[in-house]
Design a protein around this motif. Structure first.
Motif, PDB file in Angstrom:
ATOM      1  N   ILE A 265       0.469  -1.263  -0.245  1.00 55.40           N
ATOM      2  CA  ILE A 265       0.487   0.119   0.052  1.00 55.40           C
ATOM      3  C   ILE A 265       0.921   1.287   0.015  1.00 55.40           C
ATOM      4  O   ILE A 265       1.426   1.560   0.961  1.00 55.40           O
ATOM      5  N   GLN A 266       0.871   1.607  -0.911  1.00 56.82           N
ATOM      6  CA  GLN A 266       1.448   3.120  -0.840  1.00 56.82           C
ATOM      7  C   GLN A 266       0.188   4.238  -0.744  1.00 56.82           C
ATOM      8  O   GLN A 266      -0.145   4.277  -0.732  1.00 56.82           O
ATOM      9  N   ASN A 267       1.564   5.757  -0.306  1.00 56.83           N
ATOM     10  CA  ASN A 267       0.791   6.579   0.599  1.00 56.83           C
ATOM     11  C   ASN A 267      -0.362   6.343   1.197  1.00 56.83           C
ATOM     12  O   ASN A 267      -2.171   6.669   1.620  1.00 56.83           O
ATOM     13  N   VAL A 268      -0.439   5.973   2.249  1.00 53.09           N
ATOM     14  CA  VAL A 268      -0.591   5.158   3.467  1.00 53.09           C
ATOM     15  C   VAL A 268      -1.696   6.388   3.844  1.00 53.09           C
ATOM     16  O   VAL A 268      -1.756   7.496   4.143  1.00 53.09           O
ATOM     17  N   GLN A 269      -3.211   6.123   3.507  1.00 51.18           N
ATOM     18  CA  GLN A 269      -4.054   6.848   3.833  1.00 51.18           C
ATOM     19  C   GLN A 269      -4.930   6.664   6.109  1.00 51.18           C
ATOM     20  O   GLN A 269      -4.580   5.111   5.512  1.00 51.18           O
ATOM     21  N   LEU A 270      -5.505   7.632   6.653  1.00 50.33           N
ATOM     22  CA  LEU A 270      -5.975   6.697   7.299  1.00 50.33           C
ATOM     23  C   LEU A 270      -6.748   6.041   7.250  1.00 50.33           C
ATOM     24  O   LEU A 270      -6.835   5.109   8.254  1.00 50.33           O
ATOM     25  N   GLU A 271      -7.658   5.945   6.837  1.00 53.70           N
ATOM     26  CA  GLU A 271      -8.748   5.012   6.365  1.00 53.70           C
ATOM     27  C   GLU A 271      -8.209   3.363   5.341  1.00 53.70           C
ATOM     28  O   GLU A 271      -9.282   2.396   5.568  1.00 53.70           O
ATOM     29  N   ASP A 272      -7.508   3.932   5.415  1.00 53.95           N
ATOM     30  CA  ASP A 272      -6.408   2.047   5.627  1.00 53.95           C
ATOM     31  C   ASP A 272      -6.195   1.371   6.785  1.00 53.95           C
ATOM     32  O   ASP A 272      -5.962   0.507   6.177  1.00 53.95           O
ATOM     33  N   ALA A 273      -6.348   1.793   7.644  1.00 56.10           N
ATOM     34  CA  ALA A 273      -5.828   0.861   8.905  1.00 56.10           C
ATOM     35  C   ALA A 273      -7.431   0.125   9.136  1.00 56.10           C
ATOM     36  O   ALA A 273      -8.911   0.358   8.329  1.00 56.10           O
ATOM     37  N   GLY A 274      -6.463  -0.225   9.425  1.00 54.63           N
ATOM     38  CA  GLY A 274      -7.498  -2.223   9.888  1.00 54.63           C
ATOM     39  C   GLY A 274      -7.201  -3.328   9.779  1.00 54.63           C
ATOM     40  O   GLY A 274      -5.662  -3.072  10.359  1.00 54.63           O
ATOM     41  N   LYS A 275      -8.187  -4.537   9.744  1.00 53.93           N
ATOM     42  CA  LYS A 275      -7.401  -6.167  10.040  1.00 53.93           C
ATOM     43  C   LYS A 275      -7.031  -6.334   8.300  1.00 53.93           C
ATOM     44  O   LYS A 275      -8.341  -6.813   7.987  1.00 53.93           O
ATOM     45  N   TYR A 276      -6.309  -6.609   8.050  1.00 48.98           N
ATOM     46  CA  TYR A 276      -5.961  -7.294   6.899  1.00 48.98           C
ATOM     47  C   TYR A 276      -5.120  -8.917   7.037  1.00 48.98           C
ATOM     48  O   TYR A 276      -5.041  -9.914   7.731  1.00 48.98           O
ATOM     49  N   ARG A 277      -5.884  -9.279   5.853  1.00 46.29           N
ATOM     50  CA  ARG A 277      -5.952 -11.582   6.128  1.00 46.29           C
ATOM     51  C   ARG A 277      -5.377 -11.756   4.876  1.00 46.29           C
ATOM     52  O   ARG A 277      -6.262 -11.400   3.721  1.00 46.29           O
ATOM     53  N   CYS A 278      -4.905 -12.899   4.474  1.00 43.73           N
ATOM     54  CA  CYS A 278      -4.221 -13.477   3.213  1.00 43.73           C
ATOM     55  C   CYS A 278      -5.042 -14.567   3.108  1.00 43.73           C
ATOM     56  O   CYS A 278      -5.032 -15.071   3.873  1.00 43.73           O
ATOM     57  N   VAL A 279      -5.673 -14.387   1.371  1.00 45.68           N
ATOM     58  CA  VAL A 279      -6.576 -15.676   1.661  1.00 45.68           C
ATOM     59  C   VAL A 279      -5.213 -16.677   0.047  1.00 45.68           C
ATOM     60  O   VAL A 279      -4.946 -15.652  -0.722  1.00 45.68           O
ATOM     61  N   ALA A 280      -5.217 -17.549  -0.082  1.00 44.49           N
ATOM     62  CA  ALA A 280      -4.391 -18.199  -1.053  1.00 44.49           C
ATOM     63  C   ALA A 280      -5.130 -19.227  -1.575  1.00 44.49           C
ATOM     64  O   ALA A 280      -6.140 -20.203  -0.309  1.00 44.49           O
ATOM     65  N   THR A 281      -5.865 -19.482  -2.492  1.00 48.07           N
ATOM     66  CA  THR A 281      -6.922 -20.148  -3.644  1.00 48.07           C
ATOM     67  C   THR A 281      -6.045 -21.066  -4.798  1.00 48.07           C
ATOM     68  O   THR A 281      -5.523 -20.176  -5.504  1.00 48.07           O
ATOM     69  N   ASN A 282      -6.404 -22.320  -4.798  1.00 48.19           N
ATOM     70  CA  ASN A 282      -6.271 -22.872  -5.668  1.00 48.19           C
ATOM     71  C   ASN A 282      -7.885 -24.206  -6.283  1.00 48.19           C
ATOM     72  O   ASN A 282      -8.547 -24.008  -5.370  1.00 48.19           O
ATOM     73  N   ILE A 283      -7.635 -24.771  -7.311  1.00 43.43           N
ATOM     74  CA  ILE A 283      -8.383 -26.450  -7.616  1.00 43.43           C
ATOM     75  C   ILE A 283      -8.881 -26.939  -6.295  1.00 43.43           C
ATOM     76  O   ILE A 283      -9.616 -27.420  -6.190  1.00 43.43           O
ATOM     77  N   GLY A 284      -8.033 -26.963  -5.201  1.00 44.87           N
ATOM     78  CA  GLY A 284      -8.177 -27.761  -4.232  1.00 44.87           C
ATOM     79  C   GLY A 284      -8.737 -27.455  -2.862  1.00 44.87           C
ATOM     80  O   GLY A 284      -9.019 -27.946  -2.418  1.00 44.87           O
ATOM     81  N   ASN A 285      -8.530 -26.328  -3.123  1.00 42.30           N
ATOM     82  CA  ASN A 285      -8.644 -25.448  -1.203  1.00 42.30           C
ATOM     83  C   ASN A 285      -8.417 -24.363  -1.258  1.00 42.30           C
ATOM     84  O   ASN A 285      -7.752 -23.208  -2.649  1.00 42.30           O
ATOM     85  N   ARG A 286      -9.080 -23.710  -0.181  1.00 42.14           N
ATOM     86  CA  ARG A 286      -8.944 -21.991  -0.453  1.00 42.14           C
ATOM     87  C   ARG A 286      -8.591 -21.760   1.779  1.00 42.14           C
ATOM     88  O   ARG A 286      -9.438 -22.548   2.239  1.00 42.14           O
ATOM     89  N   VAL A 287      -7.742 -21.294   1.513  1.00 47.66           N
ATOM     90  CA  VAL A 287      -6.881 -20.906   2.889  1.00 47.66           C
ATOM     91  C   VAL A 287      -6.392 -19.725   3.164  1.00 47.66           C
ATOM     92  O   VAL A 287      -6.883 -18.496   2.190  1.00 47.66           O
ATOM     93  N   LYS A 288      -6.595 -18.962   4.656  1.00 45.89           N
ATOM     94  CA  LYS A 288      -6.849 -17.837   5.087  1.00 45.89           C
ATOM     95  C   LYS A 288      -5.533 -18.037   6.138  1.00 45.89           C
ATOM     96  O   LYS A 288      -5.712 -18.115   7.256  1.00 45.89           O
ATOM     97  N   SER A 289      -4.610 -16.702   6.389  1.00 45.23           N
ATOM     98  CA  SER A 289      -4.585 -16.091   7.497  1.00 45.23           C
ATOM     99  C   SER A 289      -4.568 -15.820   8.580  1.00 45.23           C
ATOM    100  O   SER A 289      -5.741 -15.290   8.815  1.00 45.23           O
ATOM    101  N   ARG A 290      -3.882 -15.567   9.604  1.00 45.24           N
ATOM    102  CA  ARG A 290      -4.148 -14.690  10.642  1.00 45.24           C
ATOM    103  C   ARG A 290      -4.460 -13.468  10.351  1.00 45.24           C
ATOM    104  O   ARG A 290      -3.393 -13.119   9.202  1.00 45.24           O
ATOM    105  N   LYS A 291      -5.325 -12.994  11.105  1.00 50.82           N
ATOM    106  CA  LYS A 291      -5.666 -11.551  10.791  1.00 50.82           C
ATOM    107  C   LYS A 291      -4.342 -10.425  11.326  1.00 50.82           C
ATOM    108  O   LYS A 291      -3.553 -10.452  12.713  1.00 50.82           O
ATOM    109  N   ALA A 292      -3.699  -9.360  10.410  1.00 49.16           N
ATOM    110  CA  ALA A 292      -2.936  -8.511  10.946  1.00 49.16           C
ATOM    111  C   ALA A 292      -3.002  -7.094  10.817  1.00 49.16           C
ATOM    112  O   ALA A 292      -3.875  -6.243  10.068  1.00 49.16           O
ATOM    113  N   THR A 293      -3.188  -6.116  11.967  1.00 51.79           N
ATOM    114  CA  THR A 293      -3.753  -4.580  12.087  1.00 51.79           C
ATOM    115  C   THR A 293      -2.947  -3.547  11.810  1.00 51.79           C
ATOM    116  O   THR A 293      -1.411  -3.641  11.558  1.00 51.79           O
ATOM    117  N   LEU A 294      -3.135  -3.346  11.041  1.00 51.29           N
ATOM    118  CA  LEU A 294      -2.174  -1.538   9.776  1.00 51.29           C
ATOM    119  C   LEU A 294      -2.510  -0.440  10.870  1.00 51.29           C
ATOM    120  O   LEU A 294      -3.641  -0.098  11.009  1.00 51.29           O
TER     121      LEU A 294
END
Length: 266
Positions: free
Chosen positions: A203-232
């Motif tokens: 995220i470039q030129n971070v703004q105040l509205e960018d704050a929150g909890k972020y999570r990574c999602v990985a998907t392939n033909i076999g499954n979909r997994v989510k990471s832990r949440k990380a706060t910005l």
């Protein structure tokens, strides 16, 4: 009228030398004579049809426990016998593995884990009484995706700076990486927000509205997994509060401007 003589020659360099009987001149026939009998009636002479593949198996990716069909169709002098190899080793038919009448290989349920995994390289072997040919290799991939090897971590950045979250999974085939902000899919490839080739969120030129909890999602033909949440957390650059002090020194009038920056946290 002069008759025409026929002589057979090998059609493929891999064939053994022809017998002297085959190389000997054949009887001549006049145009007015009845048609000659088929070549197969002459001792030592036969009609040869070279083996070839009409359809060969191709790479395929499936989900564990799904049925699999690898296609193979050969052409040549019948009867043609079709067999299959996995990683160079011949396969035998079983309750799970079947050789279909058209030559294709049918796997009832694809297995992914352990020594019994069906993943690997497959080839079709076609044979008749004149020889055998082996098809191209095709790879059977049983889709899988691991838990996250690298989890995103909380960040605290200043407004206007750059924030970068990273994550990583082991996946076959490779996973598609997307990101969520406060459980909503994040729009990517904008002027400020992008996913790098390694899956990291930038995220470039971070703004105040960018704050929150972020999570990574990985998907392939076999499954979909989510990471832990990380706060910005985004730190405000500050508000300038200015005031003027009037200083009188020995009848000399001077104005001095003071500016205090008050940092505000999001």
């Amino acid at each position: 009228m002069t008759g025409l003589a026929y002589q057979c020659t090998p059609l493929h360099p891999s064939l053994p030398p022809l017998s002297p009987q085959c190389l000997s001149p054949l009887p001549s026939f006049h145009i007015t004579d009845p048609p000659p009998p088929p070549l197969s009636l002459f001792p030592g002479v036969f009609c040869f049809s070279e083996l070839s593949f009409i359809i060969e198996p191709s790479d395929i990716t499936v989900i564990s426990k799904d049925p699999v069909v690898l296609d193979c169709v050969a052409h040549g002098q019948p009867p043609i016998v079709i067999g299959w190899l996995r990683n160079g080793v011949g396969l035998a038919e079983s309750e799970r593995l079947r050789f279909l009448s058209n030559g294709s290989l049918y796997i009832l349920e694809a297995r992914r884990d352990g020594e019994g995994s069906d993943g690997g390289f497959y080839q079709c072997l076609s044979q008749n009484k004149y020889g055998a040919i082996l098809s191209q290799r095709s790879r059977l991939t049983i889709a899988n995706i691991s838990p996250f090897v690298v989890q995103p971590v909380p960040l605290e950045v200043t407004e206007g700076s750059v924030a970068r979250f990273t994550c990583q999974v082991t996946s076959n085939p490779p996973a598609t990486i997307t990101w969520e902000l406060d459980q909503s899919t994040l729009p990517l490839e904008t002027d400020r927000i992008t996913v790098l080739p390694n899956g990291a969120l930038q995220i470039q030129n971070v703004q105040l509205e960018d704050a929150g909890k972020y999570r990574c999602v990985a998907t392939n033909i076999g499954n979909r997994v989510k990471s832990r949440k990380a706060t910005l957390s985004v730190i405000n650059q500050g508000v300038c509060v200015c005031f003027q002090l009037r200083l009188w020194v020995d009848l000399f009038k001077s104005n001095q401007i003071k500016c205090i920056y008050i940092a505000l946290r999001s």
